[in-house]
Design a protein around this motif. Structure first.
Motif, mmCIF file in Angstrom:
data_model
loop_
_atom_site.group_PDB
_atom_site.id
_atom_site.type_symbol
_atom_site.label_atom_id
_atom_site.label_comp_id
_atom_site.label_asym_id
_atom_site.label_seq_id
_atom_site.Cartn_x
_atom_site.Cartn_y
_atom_site.Cartn_z
ATOM 1 N N GLU A 1 11.937 3.460 0.667
ATOM 2 C CA GLU A 1 13.137 4.127 0.149
ATOM 3 C C GLU A 1 13.580 3.536 -1.188
ATOM 4 O OE1 GLU A 1 17.678 5.224 1.647
ATOM 5 O OE2 GLU A 1 16.287 4.194 2.990
ATOM 6 N N LEU A 2 13.348 2.236 -1.362
ATOM 7 C CA LEU A 2 13.763 1.573 -2.596
ATOM 8 C C LEU A 2 12.845 1.874 -3.773
ATOM 9 C CD1 LEU A 2 14.782 -1.927 -1.166
ATOM 10 C CD2 LEU A 2 16.327 -0.132 -2.024
ATOM 11 N N GLN A 3 11.670 2.468 -3.502
ATOM 12 C CA GLN A 3 10.735 2.787 -4.587
ATOM 13 C C GLN A 3 11.293 3.902 -5.465
ATOM 14 O OE1 GLN A 3 6.460 1.740 -2.417
ATOM 15 N NE2 GLN A 3 6.832 3.787 -3.186
ATOM 16 N N GLN B 1 3.783 3.075 -5.474
ATOM 17 C CA GLN B 1 4.121 1.864 -6.209
ATOM 18 C C GLN B 1 3.221 0.724 -5.767
ATOM 19 O OE1 GLN B 1 8.297 0.910 -6.662
ATOM 20 N NE2 GLN B 1 7.879 -1.297 -6.772
ATOM 21 N N ALA B 2 2.671 -0.006 -6.744
ATOM 22 C CA ALA B 2 1.889 -1.216 -6.478
ATOM 23 C C ALA B 2 2.804 -2.428 -6.611
ATOM 24 C CB ALA B 2 0.720 -1.318 -7.444
ATOM 25 N N VAL C 1 3.103 -9.192 -1.382
ATOM 26 C CA VAL C 1 3.473 -8.459 -0.174
ATOM 27 C C VAL C 1 4.969 -8.619 0.031
ATOM 28 C CG1 VAL C 1 3.074 -8.218 2.305
ATOM 29 C CG2 VAL C 1 1.200 -8.939 0.808
ATOM 30 N N PRO C 2 5.722 -7.524 0.148
ATOM 31 C CA PRO C 2 7.167 -7.645 0.358
ATOM 32 C C PRO C 2 7.476 -8.539 1.558
ATOM 33 C CG PRO C 2 6.590 -5.381 -0.122
ATOM 34 C CD PRO C 2 5.308 -6.122 0.004
ATOM 35 N N GLU C 3 8.419 -9.443 1.366
ATOM 36 C CA GLU C 3 8.699 -10.460 2.386
ATOM 37 C C GLU C 3 9.108 -9.843 3.717
ATOM 38 O OE1 GLU C 3 11.508 -14.449 2.957
ATOM 39 O OE2 GLU C 3 11.357 -13.452 1.008
ATOM 40 N N ASP D 1 -0.123 -1.709 -2.225
ATOM 41 C CA ASP D 1 0.695 -0.577 -2.639
ATOM 42 C C ASP D 1 1.295 0.136 -1.442
ATOM 43 O OD1 ASP D 1 -1.127 1.623 -1.731
ATOM 44 O OD2 ASP D 1 -2.449 0.823 -3.271
ATOM 45 N N LEU D 2 2.321 0.909 -1.743
ATOM 46 C CA LEU D 2 3.007 1.703 -0.725
ATOM 47 C C LEU D 2 3.084 3.136 -1.238
ATOM 48 C CD1 LEU D 2 4.105 0.462 1.902
ATOM 49 C CD2 LEU D 2 6.400 0.766 1.011
ATOM 50 N N GLN D 3 2.714 4.073 -0.370
ATOM 51 C CA GLN D 3 2.667 5.487 -0.755
ATOM 52 C C GLN D 3 3.589 6.278 0.157
ATOM 53 O OE1 GLN D 3 0.518 7.285 -3.142
ATOM 54 N NE2 GLN D 3 1.949 8.924 -2.625
#
Length: 588
Positions: free
Chosen positions: A337-339, A344-345, A349-351, A402-404
Motif C-alpha cells: 500500500e505504501l508503494q 517497486q524494487a 528486505v523490508p523489516e 521487489d513487490l508487485q
C-alpha cells in the motif's frame, strides 16, 4: 533436541545409545571397572528441560557390543578398500571404447584430462556430433586414480542428457575388470516416491517403517550390483521393502559415479555438495549443456510468495498459527500500500516482512515437528517459506527484491488486488563460487558456451579456468537449410498453416524415407500437425513428445529412432528433446 525423546525416530535413539555404550566400553577398559552407569541426557532447546535415561551395564556386555560393532565396521571397510583398489586399477588401464577418436573429440578429451590433472576448471565449447559425452567421461575417469578422486558427478540441465550419459557409462563400465565401477542415478523425490500421499514416517509410509532395519541388506546388494539406474534402484528397493528415493540418497556414499540434475550440486539444499563437504570427498564434476547453468542457478537462488498462496495456507493452518499468518499478511499488504507504483524494487528486505516471515517459519517448524505425519499444502508452504527466508538472509547486490501489486480480482487483498513478493537472483556467481572451489576439478561443456568471460564471471569460476573452443568436425556442404517462406507459423496463422506444413513433411519423407525429428513451438501446434498428418497420410509412422514425460517415457521416445528406421517424431522447441539428444548414423 526439540521436544521429547519419545518423538525421536527409533534409528536415531539406537545411534545415541550405541555412541554412549562405546564410550562406556572404553571407560571400563581405561579404569578397569566391572560395571558402569550410563546416562543419556536429552535437552529440549525450547524449554531447556532435561530428560535423563539411565542404564547399568557390565564391562563384559559393553565390550562384546563394542567388538561386534568394530567387526561389522571392519568388514565393510575392507570391502570398500578392495573395491577402491580394483576400481583404480581398472580405470588406469581403461581403453577408449569406440577405439578411435572422432575429429575434435581427441582435443576435447586431452583438455579435460590436462585440467583434471592440474586441478583446474575447464570451459569447453564443442560442436554437436563429435561425441562430447564419452569424450569428457573417458578422460575424467582416467584421471580419477592419479588424483585420488572419490566421486565423479555427471550433471545435466535436462533429463535427456542423463540418458546419453548412462549409455556412455555402460560402455565404459564394461571395459573395467569385473565391472568395478559403481554408477548411481539420482532422481527427484517426486519421481521416486512410491506413496506420494503419505508422510516420510514409519507410522504413515510402509516403506519408511523399519527402513533402517532393512537398509543394510539392501545396501549390501546394491553395492554388489554396482549399476543403479532408476529402474534398478527401484527394483532393488521394493525387493527389500525400503523407499527407492532414500535408498538412492544412502547409496550416494558408496558409489563412484553419480548421474543427476545440476541441482544436486548447486542448489542451496543439494545433497551432493553437503555430503561431499561433510565427508571431505575429492569430487570431480562434468556439467553437460552448461549454457543452461546460469539460468538454472538463478532459479535455484530465487524465491517468491504471493498473497493468494499465503491466504490458502492460512486457511489450512490451526488456530495457534493464525496470528503468525496474519502478521505476515498485514506486512505484505502494508508494504504494498505504501508503494507509489505497482512495481517497486527495494534495496533491502523490508523489516516488517522479514520479521513476520521469520516468526511464521519458526512457528510452522515447531508445529510440523509435533505433527510428523502432516502432508500436503501446508507442509509445501513451509518449505517454500523456509527457502525464501534463507535466501533473504543472504540478500545482496547479486539479487533483486521487489513487490508487485497485481490487477484487481487476481486473488489478493480485500480490495481485490494480488500482491507478489519476489527475490530474484541475477548473478549467481557468489553462491556458485564456493561450489567450484570445493571440487578438485570441474569441466563445463556445451556446443554454445561462449563468450568465455560471460560464463566465468556469472558462474563465479576461478580466474585460472581454462578455455577450449573445438572447431566443427563436419564439412559445410553437409548442412542443408531450406526455408519455406510461404508458410507462417505465427500464432494467428497456425490453423491455416496445417495443410502446407503437412505437405512439406510428407514430400520430404517420400523423397528420402528415414527417421525425422520435427520441432514445433507448442504441444498444441505439434498435436494439430500430427493429427492432420495421420489423417492425410495414415501409412506414415509417427510418435509424439508428451507433456510431463518421465525418464522412462523419454527413453521410449528416443528408442523409436532405431538404425535404418522410418517415421517422424514430433517434439517441442525448448523442451526435453531440444538438446542433449544423440542419434548418430541412420538413427536420424
Amino acid at each position: 533436541i526439540r521436544g521429547h525423546p519419545d518423538e525421536l525416530p527409533e534409528n536415531r535413539r539406537v545411534l545415541h545409545w550405541a555412541q554412549l555404550q562405546t564410550y562406556g566400553a572404553l571407560f571400563c577398559r581405561a579404569r578397569g571397572v566391572d560395571e558402569v552407569h550410563l546416562a543419556l541426557v536429552y535437552v529440549d532447546v525450547a524449554t531447556q528441560g532435561e530428560t535423563v535415561l539411565r542404564q547399568l551395564c557390565s564391562a563384559e556386555e559393553l565390550e562384546a557390543a563394542f567388538e561386534a560393532r568394530c567387526e561389522a565396521f571392519l568388514g565393510w571397510s575392507q570391502q570398500e578398500a578392495a573395491h577402491r583398489l580394483a576400481r583404480d586399477e581398472g580405470l588406469q588401464q581403461l581403453p577408449f571404447p569406440p577405439g578411435e577418436f572422432r575429429p575434435g573429440q581427441r582435443a576435447l578429451a586431452e583438455a579435460v584430462y590436462r585440467t583434471a590433472v592440474s586441478g583446474r576448471c575447464l570451459l569447453a565449447q564443442a560442436p554437436t556430433g563429435i561425441g562430447k559425452t564419452i569424450g569428457t567421461l573417458y578422460p575424467m575417469l582416467r584421471a580419477v586414480p592419479g588424483q585420488g578422486i572419490d566421486k565423479l558427478a555427471y550433471l545435466t540441465c535436462k533429463g535427456t542428457g542423463r540418458i546419453t550419459a548412462l549409455e556412455a557409462l555402460q560402455r565404459l563400465r564394461e571395459h573395467t575388470p569385473a565391472r568395478a565401477l559403481r554408477v548411481l542415478t539420482l532422481v527427484a523425490k517426486e519421481q521416486a516416491c512410491e506413496h506420494p500421499d503419505k508422510a516420510c514416517h514409519g507410522d504413515s509410509c510402509p516403506l519408511a517403517q523399519g527402513f533402517h532395519d532393512r537398509l543394510p541388506a539392501a545396501r549390501a546388494e546394491a553395492v554388489a550390483v554396482g549399476w543403479l539406474d532408476p529402474a534398478a534402484t527401484r527394483q532393488l528397493a521394493l525387493q527389500h521393502r525400503v523407499c527407492p528415493y532414500y535408498l538412492g540418497q544412502e547409496l550416494l556414499r558408496w558409489t563412484d559415479v553419480v548421474v543427476g540434475d545440476v541441482h544436486h550440486a548447486f542448489d542451496p539444499f543439494g545433497q551432493l555438495h553437503g555430503l561431499a563437504q561433510a565427508q571431505e570427498w575429492r569430487v570431480a564434476m562434468l556439467v553437460d549443456e552448461a549454457h543452461n547453468l546460469i539460468e538454472r542457478a538463478r532459479q535455484m537462488y530465487s524465491a517468491s510468495l504471493t498473497l493468494a498462496q499465503l491466504k490458502a495456507a492460512r486457511a489450512l493452518a490451526p488456530a495457534a498459527l493464525q496470528s503468525r499468518f496474519g502478521r505476515l499478511q498485514r506486512a505484505l499488504l502494508d508494504t504494498a500500500e505504501l508503494q507509489e507504483t505497482d512495481y517497486q524494487a527495494y534495496d533491502s528486505v523490508p523489516e516488517a516482512i522479514d520479521d513476520a516471515l521469520l516468526a511464521l517459519v519458526t512457528a510452522l517448524g515447531e508445529h510440523l515437528q509435533e505433527h510428523p505425519l502432516a502432508t500436503g499444502a501446508l507442509l509445501n508452504f513451509h518449505f517454500d517459506a523456509l527457502r525464501l527466508l534463507r535466501l533473504s538472509e543472504e540478500f545482496a547486490s547479486h539479487s533483486i527484491f521487489d513487490l508487485q501489486r497485481g490487477a484487481p480480482g487476481s486473488g489478493g487483498d480485500e480490495a481485490g488486488g494480488e500482491v507478489t513478493l519476489n527475490l530474484r537472483n541475477v548473478v549467481p556467481a557468489g553462491f556458485l563460487k564456493q561450489r567450484f572451489e570445493a571440487c578438485r576439478t570441474v569441466t563445463l561443456f556445451s556446443a554454445t558456451l561462449g563468450p568465455e568471460a560471460y560464463q566465468r564471471d556469472l558462474l563465479g569460476l576461478p580466474d585460472n579456468t581454462a578455455w577450449i573452443d573445438v572447431p566443427p568436425a563436419f564439412a559445410p556442404e553437409n548442412l542443408r537449410v531450406r526455408i519455406a517462406g510461404h508458410v507462417s507459423t505465427r500464432f494467428p496463422d497456425r490453423a491455416a498453416s496445417l495443410d502446407d506444413v503437412v505437405a512439406l513433411m510428407a514430400r520430404q519423407y517420400a523423397e528420402a524415407p528415414g527417421n525425422y525429428l520435427a520441432f514445433f513451438s507448442s504441444f498444441d501446434y505439434a498435436d494439430r500437425v500430427a493429427d492432420r498428418l495421420a489423417m492425410l497420410h495414415p501409412g506414415l509412422p509417427q510418435w509424439r513428445q508428451g507433456r510431463s514425460m518421465d525418464e522412462a517415457s523419454r527413453r521410449d521416445f528416443l528408442g523409436r529412432f532405431v538404425a535404418d528406421g522410418r517415421g517422424i517424431g514430433f517434439a517441442v522447441l525448448g523442451g526435453a528433446f531440444a538438446e542433449g539428444v544423440d542419434l548418430p548414423g541412420t538413427r536420424l
